[in-house]
Design an enzyme around this catalytic site. Structure first.
Site, PDB file in Angstrom:
ATOM      1  CD  GLU A  96      -2.844   1.381   0.423  1.00  0.00           C
ATOM      2  OE1 GLU A  96      -2.461   1.444  -0.758  1.00  0.00           O
ATOM      3  OE2 GLU A  96      -4.012   1.562   0.780  1.00  0.00           O
ATOM      4  CG  ASP A 100      -4.761   8.715   6.403  1.00  0.00           C
ATOM      5  OD1 ASP A 100      -4.234   9.309   7.339  1.00  0.00           O
ATOM      6  OD2 ASP A 100      -5.684   9.224   5.733  1.00  0.00           O
ATOM      7  CG  PHE A 149      -3.297  15.296   0.715  1.00  0.00           C
ATOM      8  CD1 PHE A 149      -4.269  14.425   1.184  1.00  0.00           C
ATOM      9  CD2 PHE A 149      -2.973  15.266  -0.637  1.00  0.00           C
ATOM     10  CE1 PHE A 149      -4.911  13.527   0.323  1.00  0.00           C
ATOM     11  CE2 PHE A 149      -3.603  14.376  -1.499  1.00  0.00           C
ATOM     12  CZ  PHE A 149      -4.570  13.515  -1.016  1.00  0.00           C
ATOM     13  NE  ARG A 162      -3.497   7.793  -9.509  1.00  0.00           N
ATOM     14  CZ  ARG A 162      -3.988   7.421  -8.334  1.00  0.00           C
ATOM     15  NH1 ARG A 162      -3.181   7.072  -7.352  1.00  0.00           N
ATOM     16  NH2 ARG A 162      -5.293   7.409  -8.118  1.00  0.00           N
TER      17      ARG A 162
HETATM   18  P1  IMP Z   1      -6.754   4.687   5.158  1.00  0.00           P
HETATM   19  O1  IMP Z   1      -7.819   3.686   4.834  1.00  0.00           O
HETATM   20  O2  IMP Z   1      -7.316   5.876   5.897  1.00  0.00           O
HETATM   21  O3  IMP Z   1      -5.553   4.113   5.864  1.00  0.00           O
HETATM   22  O4  IMP Z   1      -6.337   5.335   3.800  1.00  0.00           O
HETATM   23  C1  IMP Z   1      -5.409   4.884   2.992  1.00  0.00           C
HETATM   24  C2  IMP Z   1      -5.601   5.504   1.625  1.00  0.00           C
HETATM   25  O5  IMP Z   1      -5.963   6.880   1.690  1.00  0.00           O
HETATM   26  C3  IMP Z   1      -4.313   5.502   0.889  1.00  0.00           C
HETATM   27  O6  IMP Z   1      -4.123   4.323   0.200  1.00  0.00           O
HETATM   28  C4  IMP Z   1      -4.492   6.651  -0.060  1.00  0.00           C
HETATM   29  O7  IMP Z   1      -5.222   6.226  -1.184  1.00  0.00           O
HETATM   30  C5  IMP Z   1      -5.334   7.628   0.673  1.00  0.00           C
HETATM   31  N1  IMP Z   1      -4.511   8.679   1.266  1.00  0.00           N
HETATM   32  C6  IMP Z   1      -4.353   8.937   2.574  1.00  0.00           C
HETATM   33  N2  IMP Z   1      -3.526   9.971   2.764  1.00  0.00           N
HETATM   34  C7  IMP Z   1      -3.145  10.384   1.533  1.00  0.00           C
HETATM   35  C8  IMP Z   1      -2.245  11.413   1.066  1.00  0.00           C
HETATM   36  O8  IMP Z   1      -1.627  12.182   1.831  1.00  0.00           O
HETATM   37  N3  IMP Z   1      -2.087  11.503  -0.271  1.00  0.00           N
HETATM   38  C9  IMP Z   1      -2.721  10.692  -1.158  1.00  0.00           C
HETATM   39  N4  IMP Z   1      -3.554   9.718  -0.759  1.00  0.00           N
HETATM   40  C10 IMP Z   1      -3.758   9.559   0.582  1.00  0.00           C
END
Ligand code: IMP
Length: 175
Positions: A96, A100, A149, A162
């Site tokens: 991954e 987050d 972010f 990307r």
């Molecule tokens: P989680 O389910 O909250 O752990 O989110 C994970 C997903 O959120 C990551 O795979 C990203 O797709 C997206 N994400 C979280 N923070 C960022 C960021 O700072 N930049 C880009 N995508 C993010």
């Protein structure tokens, strides 16, 4: 992309990916591994990581959508694309881009664990540890970062950035 501040340069990323790959090579010496990338963000990390390990490896990809990442988060994750191959009895490394809140990897870990792999490990390039709501951690973590972010090296904002080679901080005024 002059407004973007570099958080990790391409050289720093390459160095860290090589270290993670060395750890995976040690842990899975003589074994076969399936790298499962979470689309689309993990695709570049997976490509570099998989080329740097020295184990017999295959790839697969999975895609999920999560609803309400903002203030009204429902915490729901939905499967968009499942794996192509069975993982039963195999060594799986789920790859991954960012850990987050942990909702996505918690969902995917449960989904894949139910299919009875021989082993299941998590590799996350970035870890925003202060944002975590779920009790989950990666077995292979690239960098811990504060709550910025970030974009680049596979990660997007509204599908852009990307293809940046460095990992950059997207300032709030660019949202
Ligand atoms: P989680 O389910 O909250 O752990 O989110 C994970 C997903 O959120 C990551 O795979 C990203 O797709 C997206 N994400 C979280 N923070 C960022 C960021 O700072 N930049 C880009 N995508 C993010």
């Amino acid at each position: 992309m002059s407004d973007l501040k570099v958080l990790f340069s391409r050289d720093q990323i390459a160095q860290r990916v090589a270290e993670l790959a060395a750890a995976i090579t040690r842990d899975f010496a003589g074994e076969q591994v399936i790298f499962v990338g979470v689309l689309k963000g993990a695709s570049i990390f997976l490509s570099d990581l998989a080329r740097a390990v020295q184990v017999d490896a295959t790839f697969d990809f999975i895609s999920v959508s999560s609803y309400g990442k903002g203030a009204v988060s429902s915490g729901e994750v939905q499967l968009i694309k499942d794996l192509d191959e069975s993982v039963e009895g195999k060594n799986v490394i789920l790859v991954e881009d960012i850990l987050d809140t942990g909702l996505t990897l918690t969902y995917l870990k449960k989904l894949i664990a139910a299919r009875q792999p021989r082993s299941l490990k998590l590799a996350a390039l970035l870890d925003k540890i202060s944002r975590r709501t779920e009790p989950i951690h990666a077995d292979y973590t690239g960098f811990e970062i504060p709550d910025h972010f970030v974009v680049g090296y596979g990660m997007d904002h509204a599908e852009r950035y990307r293809n940046l080679a460095d990992i950059c901080i997207l300032p709030p005024e660019m949202f």
